[in-house]
Every structure is written in structure tokens, then in C-alpha cells.
Design an enzyme around this catalytic site. Structure first.
Site, PDB file in Angstrom:
ATOM      1  N   LYS A   1      46.229  42.128  42.222  1.00 54.03           N
ATOM      2  CA  LYS A   1      47.531  42.732  42.463  1.00 54.03           C
ATOM      3  C   LYS A   1      48.675  41.750  42.175  1.00 54.03           C
ATOM      4  O   LYS A   1      48.443  40.543  42.024  1.00 54.03           O
ATOM      5  CB  LYS A   1      47.595  43.209  43.919  1.00 54.03           C
ATOM      6  CG  LYS A   1      46.618  44.344  44.228  1.00 54.03           C
ATOM      7  CD  LYS A   1      46.731  44.765  45.681  1.00 54.03           C
ATOM      8  CE  LYS A   1      45.825  45.919  46.002  1.00 54.03           C
ATOM      9  NZ  LYS A   1      45.956  46.319  47.424  1.00 54.03           N
TER      10      LYS A   1
ATOM     11  N   TYR B   1      46.535  55.744  42.448  1.00 52.55           N
ATOM     12  CA  TYR B   1      46.604  55.925  43.901  1.00 52.55           C
ATOM     13  C   TYR B   1      46.810  57.386  44.298  1.00 52.55           C
ATOM     14  O   TYR B   1      47.358  57.673  45.360  1.00 52.55           O
ATOM     15  CB  TYR B   1      47.721  55.052  44.476  1.00 52.55           C
ATOM     16  CG  TYR B   1      47.378  53.587  44.483  1.00 52.55           C
ATOM     17  CD1 TYR B   1      46.337  53.085  45.263  1.00 52.55           C
ATOM     18  CD2 TYR B   1      48.112  52.674  43.718  1.00 52.55           C
ATOM     19  CE1 TYR B   1      46.026  51.736  45.273  1.00 52.55           C
ATOM     20  CE2 TYR B   1      47.807  51.320  43.723  1.00 52.55           C
ATOM     21  CZ  TYR B   1      46.758  50.858  44.501  1.00 52.55           C
ATOM     22  OH  TYR B   1      46.452  49.520  44.520  1.00 52.55           O
TER      23      TYR B   1
ATOM     24  N   PHE C   1      53.143  55.737  53.134  1.00 52.61           N
ATOM     25  CA  PHE C   1      53.276  54.459  52.439  1.00 52.61           C
ATOM     26  C   PHE C   1      53.173  54.577  50.919  1.00 52.61           C
ATOM     27  O   PHE C   1      53.266  53.565  50.209  1.00 52.61           O
ATOM     28  CB  PHE C   1      52.219  53.461  52.943  1.00 52.61           C
ATOM     29  CG  PHE C   1      50.798  53.924  52.773  1.00 52.61           C
ATOM     30  CD1 PHE C   1      50.130  53.777  51.561  1.00 52.61           C
ATOM     31  CD2 PHE C   1      50.109  54.499  53.843  1.00 52.61           C
ATOM     32  CE1 PHE C   1      48.813  54.196  51.400  1.00 52.61           C
ATOM     33  CE2 PHE C   1      48.796  54.919  53.696  1.00 52.61           C
ATOM     34  CZ  PHE C   1      48.144  54.772  52.463  1.00 52.61           C
TER      35      PHE C   1
ATOM     36  N   ARG D   1      32.948  44.687  47.204  1.00 51.44           N
ATOM     37  CA  ARG D   1      33.605  45.087  48.462  1.00 51.44           C
ATOM     38  C   ARG D   1      33.294  44.078  49.565  1.00 51.44           C
ATOM     39  O   ARG D   1      34.165  43.731  50.363  1.00 51.44           O
ATOM     40  CB  ARG D   1      33.160  46.492  48.893  1.00 51.44           C
ATOM     41  CG  ARG D   1      33.637  47.622  47.998  1.00 51.44           C
ATOM     42  CD  ARG D   1      35.117  47.761  47.890  1.00 51.44           C
ATOM     43  NE  ARG D   1      35.753  48.029  49.166  1.00 51.44           N
ATOM     44  CZ  ARG D   1      37.021  48.340  49.315  1.00 51.44           C
ATOM     45  NH1 ARG D   1      37.812  48.446  48.267  1.00 51.44           N
ATOM     46  NH2 ARG D   1      37.523  48.559  50.490  1.00 51.44           N
TER      47      ARG D   1
ATOM     48  N   THR E   1      40.294  45.716  54.191  1.00 50.94           N
ATOM     49  CA  THR E   1      41.605  46.008  53.604  1.00 50.94           C
ATOM     50  C   THR E   1      42.713  45.260  54.321  1.00 50.94           C
ATOM     51  O   THR E   1      43.614  44.705  53.692  1.00 50.94           O
ATOM     52  CB  THR E   1      41.868  47.531  53.642  1.00 50.94           C
ATOM     53  OG1 THR E   1      40.806  48.189  52.960  1.00 50.94           O
ATOM     54  CG2 THR E   1      43.184  47.873  52.981  1.00 50.94           C
TER      55      THR E   1
ATOM     56  N   ARG F   1      40.189  38.288  50.692  1.00 56.60           N
ATOM     57  CA  ARG F   1      41.347  38.615  51.532  1.00 56.60           C
ATOM     58  C   ARG F   1      41.418  37.723  52.760  1.00 56.60           C
ATOM     59  O   ARG F   1      42.507  37.342  53.196  1.00 56.60           O
ATOM     60  CB  ARG F   1      41.301  40.084  51.931  1.00 56.60           C
ATOM     61  CG  ARG F   1      41.590  41.025  50.767  1.00 56.60           C
ATOM     62  CD  ARG F   1      41.433  42.461  51.175  1.00 56.60           C
ATOM     63  NE  ARG F   1      41.809  43.381  50.113  1.00 56.60           N
ATOM     64  CZ  ARG F   1      41.297  44.594  49.985  1.00 56.60           C
ATOM     65  NH1 ARG F   1      40.398  45.050  50.851  1.00 56.60           N
ATOM     66  NH2 ARG F   1      41.690  45.381  48.995  1.00 56.60           N
TER      67      ARG F   1
ATOM     68  N   ASN G   1      47.594  42.324  49.970  1.00 54.02           N
ATOM     69  CA  ASN G   1      46.211  41.921  50.225  1.00 54.02           C
ATOM     70  C   ASN G   1      45.434  41.502  48.975  1.00 54.02           C
ATOM     71  O   ASN G   1      44.220  41.602  48.921  1.00 54.02           O
ATOM     72  CB  ASN G   1      45.467  42.988  51.033  1.00 54.02           C
ATOM     73  CG  ASN G   1      45.304  44.295  50.292  1.00 54.02           C
ATOM     74  OD1 ASN G   1      45.667  44.417  49.127  1.00 54.02           O
ATOM     75  ND2 ASN G   1      44.757  45.282  50.964  1.00 54.02           N
TER      76      ASN G   1
ATOM     77  N   HIS H   1      42.493  44.844  44.639  1.00 54.97           N
ATOM     78  CA  HIS H   1      41.990  46.197  44.846  1.00 54.97           C
ATOM     79  C   HIS H   1      40.587  46.254  44.267  1.00 54.97           C
ATOM     80  O   HIS H   1      40.325  45.661  43.223  1.00 54.97           O
ATOM     81  CB  HIS H   1      42.874  47.225  44.130  1.00 54.97           C
ATOM     82  CG  HIS H   1      42.215  48.565  44.007  1.00 54.97           C
ATOM     83  ND1 HIS H   1      42.282  49.507  45.000  1.00 54.97           N
ATOM     84  CD2 HIS H   1      41.435  49.084  43.030  1.00 54.97           C
ATOM     85  CE1 HIS H   1      41.572  50.572  44.633  1.00 54.97           C
ATOM     86  NE2 HIS H   1      41.059  50.338  43.437  1.00 54.97           N
TER      87      HIS H   1
ATOM     88  N   GLU I   1      38.488  55.205  38.206  1.00 59.70           N
ATOM     89  CA  GLU I   1      39.411  54.081  38.094  1.00 59.70           C
ATOM     90  C   GLU I   1      39.235  53.325  36.779  1.00 59.70           C
ATOM     91  O   GLU I   1      40.219  52.906  36.169  1.00 59.70           O
ATOM     92  CB  GLU I   1      39.271  53.156  39.304  1.00 59.70           C
ATOM     93  CG  GLU I   1      39.749  53.838  40.573  1.00 59.70           C
ATOM     94  CD  GLU I   1      39.656  52.976  41.815  1.00 59.70           C
ATOM     95  OE1 GLU I   1      39.355  51.760  41.711  1.00 59.70           O
ATOM     96  OE2 GLU I   1      39.893  53.513  42.911  1.00 59.70           O
TER      97      GLU I   1
END
Length: 154
Positions: free
Chosen positions: A12, A52, A60, A88, A94, A105, A115, A118, A131
Site C-alpha cells: 500500500k 474494494y 470507511f 495471510r 488487519t 503488520r 496497515n 493488502h 483480485e
């Protein structure tokens, strides 16, 4: 091997701005995952909204779109045995406050809205395919022999 799969990961804008791209990639490579697609882009707003889409009705959503389009991102596709679950586990929860030390993270993030990375959800059937298709054309993904595969898998 049937349990080898491709999984989507995106660094990100916060991590890009902080110079963490190499750290994130190194961790995934060190784990033994195989990088099969990567690019650096400024995400167009339309693509961000598509990416998203499941959050469209959430309060949000607008902030999320504003953040993910605020600076460069690094979409990637990684391949390996149970790759989605592996990634993951490596990135952590998250919310960085709940992420274990040693996860991406847990080590690099302080705030839920910043964070670092993704990754496709292993519990969301079809998330990876969706995705990956949003961010990559099939001809942008490469297939090659991973030289150390014999040392990674039985």
C-alpha cells in the site's frame, strides 16, 4: 502439485512512502514463495473502487479509496503451496494492534488505516482470481522453474 496456488498481494501507499517495499518482498521470498507478477502503479480511482467493491456500503469506503489512490502501490502475484494462507499468516491481523510481532503488520504498522499491505482472503472463495484479474492481464504473469523448489517441498 494441486495445493500450489497463486495469491494476490499489494503493498500500500504508506509502505511505499516509508521504503518498505523491499522488506515486504524479501519476507515473501525468504518464505519460499515464487513471485510471478509485479508492477508499480498509481491506482486509478475506478480500479480502486472495483478492488474494494465489497466495502462500497461501509462508512470507511471513501477514506479507503482516497488512501489507496494517494500514492504508488505495488500489486503482486505470488505462487506456492497454500500461498494464500501462507501470506495471510505472514502479514498478520488487519488491525496492527492485534497482529503478532514477527508478522509484516506486527513489525511495520501502528494504525488500522495504514496497515502496509493488502492480501487476498483465504476464506473468500474466488478472491484471488478476482483480485488478480483486476490488476493483471494473464500475459503479465510469468511461469518459470523455481530453482530451489526441491528444497522447499517434498
Amino acid at each position: 502439485m494441486s495445493d500450489h496456488e497463486r495469491t494476490f498481494v499489494m503493498i500500500k501507499p504508506d509502505a511505499f512512502a516509508r521504503g518498505l517495499v523491499g522488506n515486504v518482498i524479501s519476507r515473501l521470498e525468504d518464505r519460499g514463495l515464487k513471485l510471478v507478477g509485479i508492477k508499480v502503479i498509481n491506482m486509478p480511482e475506478e480500479r480502486a473502487e472495483e478492488h474494494y467493491a465489497e466495502h462500497t456500503d461501509k462508512p470507511f469506503f471513501d477514506d479507503l479509496i482516497e488512501f489507496i489512490t494517494a500514492g504508488p502501490v505495488v500489486p503482486m502475484v505470488w505462487e506456492g503451496q497454500d500461498a494464500t494462507r501462507q501470506v495471510r499468516q505472514m502479514i498478520g491481523e488487519t488491525d496492527p494492534l492485534e497482529a503478532d510481532s514477527g508478522t509484516i503488520r506486527g513489525d511495520f504498522a501502528l494504525d488500522l488505516g495504514r496497515n502496509v499491505v493488502h492480501a487476498a482472503d483465504h476464506e473468500d472463495e474466488g478472491a484471488n482470481e478476482r483480485e488478480i484479474a483486476i490488476h493483471f492481464d494473464e500475459d503479465e504473469l510469468i511461469d518459470y522453474d523455481q530453482h530451489d523448489a526441491g528444497w522447499l517441498y517434498e
